[in-house]
Enzyme design. Structure first.
Site, short mmCIF file in Angstrom:
data_model
loop_
_atom_site.label_atom_id
_atom_site.label_comp_id
_atom_site.label_asym_id
_atom_site.label_seq_id
_atom_site.Cartn_x
_atom_site.Cartn_y
_atom_site.Cartn_z
N GLY A 38 -87.96 -60.77 27.11
CA GLY A 38 -87.20 -60.39 25.95
C GLY A 38 -87.89 -61.47 24.72
O GLY A 38 -87.89 -60.81 23.62
N LYS A 83 -96.72 -57.51 33.38
CA LYS A 83 -96.24 -57.79 31.87
C LYS A 83 -97.25 -58.24 31.20
O LYS A 83 -97.45 -57.95 29.97
CB LYS A 83 -95.01 -58.58 31.84
CG LYS A 83 -93.53 -58.06 32.28
CD LYS A 83 -92.51 -58.85 32.19
CE LYS A 83 -91.23 -58.01 32.68
NZ LYS A 83 -90.14 -58.89 32.50
N ASP A 127 -87.16 -67.51 31.67
CA ASP A 127 -85.77 -67.35 31.88
C ASP A 127 -85.19 -68.17 33.04
O ASP A 127 -83.96 -68.00 33.44
CB ASP A 127 -85.54 -65.81 32.62
CG ASP A 127 -86.28 -65.40 33.96
OD1 ASP A 127 -86.87 -66.28 34.29
OD2 ASP A 127 -86.28 -64.43 34.00
N CYS A 170 -88.42 -85.12 24.43
CA CYS A 170 -88.82 -83.99 25.13
C CYS A 170 -87.90 -83.10 25.72
O CYS A 170 -86.55 -83.39 25.59
CB CYS A 170 -89.83 -84.34 26.34
SG CYS A 170 -88.96 -84.88 27.69
N CYS A 173 -85.44 -84.57 28.01
CA CYS A 173 -84.30 -85.54 27.36
C CYS A 173 -83.07 -84.82 26.76
O CYS A 173 -81.82 -85.21 26.80
CB CYS A 173 -84.98 -86.16 25.95
SG CYS A 173 -86.33 -87.33 26.12
N CYS A 187 -80.03 -63.10 32.38
CA CYS A 187 -79.99 -61.80 31.91
C CYS A 187 -79.28 -60.88 32.95
O CYS A 187 -78.41 -60.00 32.80
CB CYS A 187 -81.45 -60.93 31.54
SG CYS A 187 -81.91 -61.94 30.33
N CYS A 248 -85.31 -91.27 30.15
CA CYS A 248 -85.80 -89.96 30.58
C CYS A 248 -87.17 -90.22 31.58
O CYS A 248 -88.16 -91.01 31.29
CB CYS A 248 -86.46 -89.14 29.30
SG CYS A 248 -87.27 -87.65 29.70
ZN LIG Z 1 -87.60 -87.03 27.51
#
Ligand SMILES: [Zn+2]
Length: 256
Positions: A38, A83, A127, A170, A173, A187, A248
């Site tokens: 989508g 797809k 997704d 990023c 993070c 969905c 992170c």
């Molecule tokens: Zn990061």
């Protein structure tokens, strides 16, 4: 640019925020789209429309009847086909000058480096969190900017990330480490309105164009780490600043 390309992109070139220099930049850019659902459908339409020179389309899924309500490139006759192949065929008809490569594979930690190397920006409209985190981590490793777009029901989220830069967040993070193992199809679980994914996908294309145009024209302000929250019910949009997390595990070691 040839006269027919000047004609095709005349409405871009006349915009001071894009201009001839911006259009040349777009023509030389390579964008990788992860997920041809989508979000990927409208994102592809507007990136191809903008004259992005090379597009890689990654999706291992096939078209089902329940996709047609929001994945507007696909026709009933395409059901059962990949797809990525059907989307690439559309792009080839739309603008034969564009280089479009379909990749019917599931992208993950094992193959992301190879699939994303050489991209100027990756637009992730997949997704599930497992894919998103694998793609985001690879982008940091490769030094490739990421446009991340997602939605749940009527809430959309779109942001540009550049976690490879010392002071920029990023995607990890933002979401943390709790979701690597989840593989949910929101969905199917929650339902989704077709026009809402269209809005989020088109907006993601707009934000990816900002990344591509950085340094070439004034629209090229990537707004790294600025998460746009789109409320389709209100409707409204507001921005949050995502800060780099020094702890992170993907990009924290890169902070100064
Ligand atoms: Zn990061």
């Amino acid at each position: 640019m040839t006269p027919d390309r000047l004609d095709r992109f005349a409405r871009h070139i006349v915009l001071p925020e894009v201009g001839g220099a911006g259009q040349v930049r777009l023509a030389g850019a390579h964008v990788v789209l992860v997920g041809m659902g989508g979000i990927g459908n409208p994102a592809l339409q507007y990136l191809a429309g903008a004259g992005i020179g090379a597009l890689t389309l990654i999706d291992d899924d096939v078209i089902e009847a329940s996709n047609l309500q929001r994945q507007t490139l696909f026709m009933p006759a395409d059901m059962g086909r990949a797809k990525a192949h059907v989307a690439a065929e559309w792009a080839a008809r739309f603008d034969p000058v564009l280089k479009v490569v379909p990749q019917v594979v599931r992208i993950g930690a094992d193959n992301a480096n190879g699939l994303l190397t050489g991209a100027d920006v990756v637009l992730d409209g997949s997704d599930n969190f497992a894919t998103r985190l694998a793609v985001a981590d690879a982008c940091v490793r490769l030094g490739v900017p990421l446009t991340s777009a997602a939605l749940g029901r009527f809430q959309g989220q779109v942001a540009n990330f550049a976690g490879h830069l010392p002071d920029e967040a990023c995607y990890r993070c933002f979401v943390g480490d709790a979701f690597d193992a989840t593989d949910c199809d929101t969905c199917a679980d929650l339902g989704v309105l077709g026009a809402m994914v269209g809005m989020v996908g088109a907006f993601a294309a707009m934000q990816a164009l900002r990344v591509v145009l950085a340094g070439a024209s004034t629209l090229g302000d990537p707004q790294w780490g600025r998460l746009q929250l789109i409320d389709g019910l209100a409707p409204s949009m507001r921005a949050l600043r995502i800060a780099k997390d020094p702890a992170c595990r993907t990009c924290g070691g890169l902070s100064q």
